[in-house]
Design a protein around this motif. Structure first.
Motif, PDB file in Angstrom:
ATOM      1  N   MET A   5       0.828  -1.188   0.000  1.00  0.00           N
ATOM      2  CA  MET A   5       0.000   0.000   0.000  1.00  0.00           C
ATOM      3  C   MET A   5       0.872   1.251   0.000  1.00  0.00           C
ATOM      4  O   MET A   5       2.062   1.181   0.279  1.00  0.00           O
ATOM      5  N   THR A   6       0.272   2.356  -0.352  1.00  0.00           N
ATOM      6  CA  THR A   6       0.955   3.638  -0.288  1.00  0.00           C
ATOM      7  C   THR A   6       0.275   4.459   0.797  1.00  0.00           C
ATOM      8  O   THR A   6      -0.894   4.228   1.120  1.00  0.00           O
ATOM      9  N   HIS A   7       0.997   5.412   1.357  1.00  0.00           N
ATOM     10  CA  HIS A   7       0.344   6.410   2.201  1.00  0.00           C
ATOM     11  C   HIS A   7       1.164   7.676   2.208  1.00  0.00           C
ATOM     12  O   HIS A   7       2.366   7.656   2.469  1.00  0.00           O
ATOM     13  N   MET A   8       0.493   8.765   1.906  1.00  0.00           N
ATOM     14  CA  MET A   8       1.085  10.094   1.994  1.00  0.00           C
ATOM     15  C   MET A   8      -0.016  11.052   2.438  1.00  0.00           C
ATOM     16  O   MET A   8      -1.193  10.832   2.155  1.00  0.00           O
ATOM     17  N   THR A   9       0.394  12.120   3.118  1.00  0.00           N
ATOM     18  CA  THR A   9      -0.505  13.218   3.412  1.00  0.00           C
ATOM     19  C   THR A   9      -0.348  14.214   2.268  1.00  0.00           C
ATOM     20  O   THR A   9       0.770  14.553   1.887  1.00  0.00           O
ATOM     21  N   MET A  10      -1.475  14.670   1.714  1.00  0.00           N
ATOM     22  CA  MET A  10      -1.440  15.451   0.487  1.00  0.00           C
ATOM     23  C   MET A  10      -2.316  16.690   0.608  1.00  0.00           C
ATOM     24  O   MET A  10      -3.396  16.647   1.192  1.00  0.00           O
ATOM     25  N   ASN A  62      -0.361  -3.195  11.079  1.00  0.00           N
ATOM     26  CA  ASN A  62       0.011  -4.394  10.326  1.00  0.00           C
ATOM     27  C   ASN A  62       1.163  -4.106   9.357  1.00  0.00           C
ATOM     28  O   ASN A  62       1.399  -4.856   8.422  1.00  0.00           O
ATOM     29  N   CYS A  63       1.876  -3.008   9.587  1.00  0.00           N
ATOM     30  CA  CYS A  63       2.984  -2.640   8.701  1.00  0.00           C
ATOM     31  C   CYS A  63       4.219  -3.451   9.080  1.00  0.00           C
ATOM     32  O   CYS A  63       4.773  -3.296  10.166  1.00  0.00           O
ATOM     33  N   GLY A  64       4.652  -4.310   8.172  1.00  0.00           N
ATOM     34  CA  GLY A  64       5.828  -5.137   8.411  1.00  0.00           C
ATOM     35  C   GLY A  64       7.101  -4.558   7.845  1.00  0.00           C
ATOM     36  O   GLY A  64       8.205  -4.925   8.243  1.00  0.00           O
ATOM     37  N   ALA A  65       6.981  -3.635   6.897  1.00  0.00           N
ATOM     38  CA  ALA A  65       8.134  -2.943   6.311  1.00  0.00           C
ATOM     39  C   ALA A  65       7.638  -1.697   5.607  1.00  0.00           C
ATOM     40  O   ALA A  65       6.513  -1.647   5.115  1.00  0.00           O
ATOM     41  N   LEU A  66       8.504  -0.702   5.572  1.00  0.00           N
ATOM     42  CA  LEU A  66       8.180   0.557   4.924  1.00  0.00           C
ATOM     43  C   LEU A  66       9.231   0.823   3.847  1.00  0.00           C
ATOM     44  O   LEU A  66      10.418   0.618   4.092  1.00  0.00           O
ATOM     45  N   THR A 130       4.293  -0.713   3.266  1.00  0.00           N
ATOM     46  CA  THR A 130       3.803   0.631   2.975  1.00  0.00           C
ATOM     47  C   THR A 130       4.893   1.411   2.256  1.00  0.00           C
ATOM     48  O   THR A 130       6.024   1.459   2.724  1.00  0.00           O
ATOM     49  N   ILE A 131       4.529   2.009   1.134  1.00  0.00           N
ATOM     50  CA  ILE A 131       5.450   2.874   0.396  1.00  0.00           C
ATOM     51  C   ILE A 131       5.117   4.308   0.788  1.00  0.00           C
ATOM     52  O   ILE A 131       3.969   4.730   0.707  1.00  0.00           O
ATOM     53  N   ALA A 132       6.147   5.061   1.198  1.00  0.00           N
ATOM     54  CA  ALA A 132       5.910   6.406   1.711  1.00  0.00           C
ATOM     55  C   ALA A 132       6.828   7.440   1.077  1.00  0.00           C
ATOM     56  O   ALA A 132       7.347   8.311   1.761  1.00  0.00           O
ATOM     57  N   ALA A 134       6.901   9.753  -2.703  1.00  0.00           N
ATOM     58  CA  ALA A 134       6.144  10.006  -3.930  1.00  0.00           C
ATOM     59  C   ALA A 134       6.789   9.379  -5.167  1.00  0.00           C
ATOM     60  O   ALA A 134       6.110   8.717  -5.955  1.00  0.00           O
ATOM     61  N   ALA A 135       8.075   9.560  -5.367  1.00  0.00           N
ATOM     62  CA  ALA A 135       8.730   9.024  -6.570  1.00  0.00           C
ATOM     63  C   ALA A 135       8.676   7.498  -6.599  1.00  0.00           C
ATOM     64  O   ALA A 135       8.444   6.893  -7.647  1.00  0.00           O
ATOM     65  N   VAL A 136       8.865   6.872  -5.447  1.00  0.00           N
ATOM     66  CA  VAL A 136       8.819   5.406  -5.383  1.00  0.00           C
ATOM     67  C   VAL A 136       7.392   4.919  -5.615  1.00  0.00           C
ATOM     68  O   VAL A 136       7.171   3.915  -6.291  1.00  0.00           O
ATOM     69  N   ILE A 137       6.420   5.641  -5.090  1.00  0.00           N
ATOM     70  CA  ILE A 137       5.013   5.295  -5.318  1.00  0.00           C
ATOM     71  C   ILE A 137       4.702   5.334  -6.813  1.00  0.00           C
ATOM     72  O   ILE A 137       4.070   4.421  -7.350  1.00  0.00           O
ATOM     73  N   GLN A 138       5.144   6.380  -7.481  1.00  0.00           N
ATOM     74  CA  GLN A 138       4.892   6.504  -8.916  1.00  0.00           C
ATOM     75  C   GLN A 138       5.506   5.331  -9.676  1.00  0.00           C
ATOM     76  O   GLN A 138       4.872   4.751 -10.560  1.00  0.00           O
ATOM     77  N   GLN A 139       6.731   4.958  -9.326  1.00  0.00           N
ATOM     78  CA  GLN A 139       7.390   3.824  -9.988  1.00  0.00           C
ATOM     79  C   GLN A 139       6.649   2.517  -9.700  1.00  0.00           C
ATOM     80  O   GLN A 139       6.450   1.691 -10.600  1.00  0.00           O
TER      81      GLN A 139
END
Length: 195
Positions: A5-10, A62-66, A130-132, A134-139
């Motif tokens: 999953m992704t999570h960012m405050t926007m 439930n986040c096992g890695a970020l 969780t991907i946190a 922006a650039a990594v989320i886009q990829q």
């Protein structure tokens, strides 16, 4: 198996930081309530409303890695090797810092978004990744590696800055209808990625 999953405050106009990498009013919602949400980083505190507390607990419980990008990692100084999500961090970078093993022993440095997500899934086991950044989320979206997109939408307009989503190279990823939680100073949205 957990999900990616992704999570960012926007900001309402789509930015996760201003042009100088400052979050400004975006993180205001982390301090607008009476409910304390504990985390392992003593330099970070969350005092949120009831609804936002539930969202934070779901995102971190439930986040096992970020997965983070090197730019965010450097700005946060590696969170002192204790990310507030309480999970080990995998950093996407072409070159790890020279003192990485000594300063950040629980952090893994990997070259490339896909390799980082693979490594994060190994670390997380049955928990979520969780991907946190922006650039990594886009990829990761372009690679089809994201199961759910999460946004904490804040009522502020930046006008310019670092976008949450930009330059998606593989068309238009379709998302299912969101799960919506209204918090104080943030509207929390979770969109499953349509497969």
């Amino acid at each position: 198996m957990g999900k990616v999953m992704t999570h960012m405050t926007m900001s309402l106009d789509g930015f996760v930081a201003d042009p100088d990498d400052q979050v400004g009013e975006l993180f205001e919602w982390y301090e607008t309530g009476d409910v304390s949400v504990p985390n392992p980083n003593e330099t970070v505190s969350f005092q949120v409303d009831d609804a936002s507390a539930q969202v934070l607990r779901e995102l971190t419980g439930n986040c096992g890695a970020l997965v983070a990008g090197r730019r965010l990692f450097d700005i946060a100084d590696g969170w002192g090797d204790k990310h507030p999500a309480g999970a080990p961090v995998v950093v996407v970078t072409h070159r790890a810092p020279e003192d990485a093993a000594a300063r950040w022993p629980t952090t893994t440095f990997v070259d490339g978004a896909e390799a980082a997500i693979v490594k994060a899934k190994q670390i997380a086991g049955d928990q979520d990744v969780t991907i946190a950044s922006a650039a990594v989320i886009q990829q990761a979206l372009d690679l089809g590696l994201v199961d759910e997109v999460c946004v904490s939408l804040v009522p502020v307009l930046f006008g310019e800055g670092i976008p949450y989503f930009a330059k998606l190279g593989r068309g238009h990823p379709l998302l299912d209808d969101p799960i919506v939680v209204q918090g104080r100073r943030a509207l929390h949205l979770r969109y499953p990625v349509r497969r």
